[in-house]
Design a protein around this motif. Structure first.
Motif, mmCIF file in Angstrom:
data_model
loop_
_atom_site.group_PDB
_atom_site.id
_atom_site.type_symbol
_atom_site.label_atom_id
_atom_site.label_comp_id
_atom_site.label_asym_id
_atom_site.label_seq_id
_atom_site.Cartn_x
_atom_site.Cartn_y
_atom_site.Cartn_z
ATOM 1 N N CYS A 106 34.297 93.691 -49.215
ATOM 2 C CA CYS A 106 35.234 92.916 -50.023
ATOM 3 C C CYS A 106 34.681 92.608 -51.414
ATOM 4 C CB CYS A 106 35.562 91.602 -49.313
ATOM 5 S SG CYS A 106 34.089 90.669 -48.860
ATOM 6 N N ILE A 107 33.407 92.888 -51.627
ATOM 7 C CA ILE A 107 32.782 92.631 -52.921
ATOM 8 C C ILE A 107 32.641 93.954 -53.656
ATOM 9 C CG2 ILE A 107 30.767 91.700 -54.109
ATOM 10 C CD1 ILE A 107 30.193 90.029 -51.624
ATOM 11 N N PRO A 108 33.204 94.077 -54.859
ATOM 12 C CA PRO A 108 33.109 95.350 -55.590
ATOM 13 C C PRO A 108 31.657 95.725 -55.872
ATOM 14 C CG PRO A 108 33.952 93.602 -57.004
ATOM 15 C CD PRO A 108 33.943 93.049 -55.618
ATOM 16 N N LYS A 109 31.402 97.025 -55.941
ATOM 17 C CA LYS A 109 30.035 97.521 -56.116
ATOM 18 C C LYS A 109 29.388 96.991 -57.387
ATOM 19 C CE LYS A 109 30.640 101.763 -53.431
ATOM 20 N NZ LYS A 109 30.628 103.249 -53.459
ATOM 21 N N ASP A 110 30.176 96.843 -58.450
ATOM 22 C CA ASP A 110 29.611 96.345 -59.710
ATOM 23 C C ASP A 110 29.010 94.954 -59.545
ATOM 24 O OD1 ASP A 110 30.221 98.633 -61.063
ATOM 25 O OD2 ASP A 110 32.008 97.849 -62.045
ATOM 26 N N LEU A 111 29.619 94.134 -58.681
ATOM 27 C CA LEU A 111 29.101 92.789 -58.459
ATOM 28 C C LEU A 111 27.983 92.774 -57.424
ATOM 29 C CD1 LEU A 111 32.312 90.591 -58.726
ATOM 30 C CD2 LEU A 111 30.406 90.772 -60.325
ATOM 31 N N LEU A 112 27.982 93.725 -56.499
ATOM 32 C CA LEU A 112 26.843 93.844 -55.586
ATOM 33 C C LEU A 112 25.586 94.222 -56.365
ATOM 34 C CD1 LEU A 112 28.403 95.669 -52.507
ATOM 35 C CD2 LEU A 112 27.664 93.287 -52.646
ATOM 36 N N LYS A 113 25.769 94.969 -57.454
ATOM 37 C CA LYS A 113 24.629 95.328 -58.302
ATOM 38 C C LYS A 113 24.115 94.129 -59.093
ATOM 39 C CE LYS A 113 26.192 100.104 -59.026
ATOM 40 N NZ LYS A 113 26.712 101.075 -60.040
ATOM 41 N N LYS A 114 24.917 93.068 -59.143
ATOM 42 C CA LYS A 114 24.539 91.887 -59.925
ATOM 43 C C LYS A 114 24.219 90.686 -59.045
ATOM 44 C CE LYS A 114 27.304 93.204 -63.963
ATOM 45 N NZ LYS A 114 28.411 92.821 -64.867
ATOM 46 N N LEU A 115 23.742 90.948 -57.834
ATOM 47 C CA LEU A 115 23.385 89.835 -56.953
ATOM 48 C C LEU A 115 22.223 89.025 -57.511
ATOM 49 C CD1 LEU A 115 23.730 91.236 -53.323
ATOM 50 C CD2 LEU A 115 25.293 89.765 -54.584
ATOM 51 N N TYR A 116 21.511 89.593 -58.492
ATOM 52 C CA TYR A 116 20.449 88.822 -59.150
ATOM 53 C C TYR A 116 21.016 87.560 -59.804
ATOM 54 C CZ TYR A 116 22.148 91.032 -63.473
ATOM 55 O OH TYR A 116 22.930 91.457 -64.521
ATOM 56 N N GLN A 117 22.315 87.561 -60.105
ATOM 57 C CA GLN A 117 22.924 86.363 -60.686
ATOM 58 C C GLN A 117 23.019 85.222 -59.675
ATOM 59 O OE1 GLN A 117 26.598 88.147 -62.237
ATOM 60 N NE2 GLN A 117 25.767 87.968 -64.312
ATOM 61 N N LEU A 118 22.795 85.556 -58.401
ATOM 62 C CA LEU A 118 22.829 84.538 -57.346
ATOM 63 C C LEU A 118 21.421 84.195 -56.859
ATOM 64 C CD1 LEU A 118 25.856 85.836 -55.217
ATOM 65 C CD2 LEU A 118 25.856 84.044 -56.960
ATOM 66 N N LYS A 119 20.425 84.433 -57.697
ATOM 67 C CA LYS A 119 19.051 84.179 -57.261
ATOM 68 C C LYS A 119 18.773 82.697 -57.030
ATOM 69 C CE LYS A 119 17.106 84.325 -61.983
ATOM 70 N NZ LYS A 119 18.344 84.753 -62.691
ATOM 71 N N ASN A 120 19.628 81.826 -57.582
ATOM 72 C CA ASN A 120 19.454 80.380 -57.373
ATOM 73 C C ASN A 120 20.316 79.840 -56.233
ATOM 74 O OD1 ASN A 120 17.635 79.819 -59.655
ATOM 75 N ND2 ASN A 120 19.365 80.411 -60.922
ATOM 76 N N SER A 121 20.980 80.738 -55.525
ATOM 77 C CA SER A 121 21.869 80.305 -54.441
ATOM 78 C C SER A 121 21.068 79.886 -53.211
ATOM 79 C CB SER A 121 22.840 81.427 -54.077
ATOM 80 O OG SER A 121 22.133 82.545 -53.564
ATOM 81 N N TYR A 122 21.719 79.157 -52.334
ATOM 82 C CA TYR A 122 21.100 78.743 -51.069
ATOM 83 C C TYR A 122 22.181 78.636 -50.007
ATOM 84 C CZ TYR A 122 22.835 74.170 -52.634
ATOM 85 O OH TYR A 122 23.631 73.145 -53.085
ATOM 86 N N CYS A 123 21.757 78.700 -48.750
ATOM 87 C CA CYS A 123 22.706 78.696 -47.628
ATOM 88 C C CYS A 123 22.706 77.359 -46.903
ATOM 89 C CB CYS A 123 22.343 79.800 -46.632
ATOM 90 S SG CYS A 123 23.281 81.302 -46.875
ATOM 91 N N ILE A 124 23.903 76.924 -46.544
ATOM 92 C CA ILE A 124 24.069 75.804 -45.621
ATOM 93 C C ILE A 124 24.518 76.395 -44.288
ATOM 94 C CG2 ILE A 124 25.333 73.684 -45.101
ATOM 95 C CD1 ILE A 124 23.413 73.387 -47.424
#
Length: 270
Positions: A106-124
């Motif tokens: 469901c996530i386009p490939k262009d955004l999967l390539k930019k997962l570095y933008q979520l390096k500050n994310s965390y999981c609950i």
């Protein structure tokens, strides 16, 4: 893979399989440096550093001007992409279970390539002792929000009632909602909920296609929940990011799905 691509792949592999070559590229990317600066920073003898620099010079990634080493244009481009790769890898490993257990189609490939933008994310994560921890956290986050963009893939009385209450109380000023047509039909069947579709500060976009992603973007955070690979929705893991980069990633994903409505309108016109 073409002959040229194969050649470039070998060059990249050659760099990444050496800690010294990788560190030299990244260090010089920050600013040009002389041998003494590199030796003090990398804590390696001059002979080791000079050997690595010579290898990089032979590949046209590094050049020496007087006593300083700097990156060539090719070296600079390599460094930028190396850093993105490293940040992507870090971001994926940081929330490895979240990314591994869910369907990512469901996530386009262009955004999967930019997962570095979520390096500050965390999981609950919900637990056996607190099965609703992820949901409770999400509802608390909405209470902080003034403007929301949401991709809603499921019909949930809890979520819809909570959004309606927040809008009616003036906590949320604007709500942009993307969802499936059958979910709108389900909302309309409930007199308690259907008024949310007619509020002036609520904009609804309906799509006649599968949406296996629950995304929320606000001025303060983005959150993401996904579906298992067997097609069932997982409400036990909530990914949260409060950074500016994370907001950029989330808004890009929202705009991607918003564009699906434009595609549908084009098809109707044609």
């Amino acid at each position: 893979m073409s002959k040229n691509e194969n050649h470039e792949f070998k060059n990249i592999k050659y760099i990444l399989t050496s800690t010294m070559r990788t560190k030299l590229i990244i260090s010089i990317y920050e600013k040009e440096k002389n041998l003494e600066e590199l030796r003090n920073e990398l804590k390696k003898p001059s002979a080791t550093i000079l050997h690595g620099l010579k290898e990089l010079e032979n590949l046209n990634f590094v050049k020496k001007i007087n006593k300083n080493y700097s990156l060539t244009s090719n070296g600079y481009l390599l460094a930028v992409n190396m850093l993105k790769l490293i940040e992507n890898w870090y971001s994926i490993n940081k929330n490895e279970i979240f990314w591994n257990r869910h369907d990512l189609k469901c996530i386009p490939k262009d955004l999967l390539k930019k997962l570095y933008q979520l390096k500050n994310s965390y999981c609950i994560n919900s637990t056996n002792d607190d099965l609703s921890k992820a949901l409770t956290t999400y509802i608390e986050l909405l209470g902080e929000s003034k403007n929301l963009k949401i991709i809603l893939p499921i019909f949930s009385e809890i979520h819809i009632e909570n959004l309606l209450n927040l809008v009616e109380k003036g906590i949320i000023n604007n709500l942009s909602l993307i969802t499936r047509e059958e979910i709108i039909e389900s909302i309309n069947e409930h007199p308690k909920f259907k008024e949310i579709l007619n509020l002036n500060n609520v904009k609804v976009t309906t799509l006649n296609l599968p949406i296996n992603i629950f995304l929320t973007c606000s001025d303060e955070f983005i959150s993401l929940t996904l579906f298992f690979k067997d097609g069932h929705y997982d409400d036990s893991q909530l990914l949260i990011d409060r950074s500016e980069e994370g907001a950029t990633w989330g808004k890009s994903l929202f705009e991607y799905y918003l564009g699906k409505e434009d595609d549908k309108e084009k098809m109707i016109v044609e």
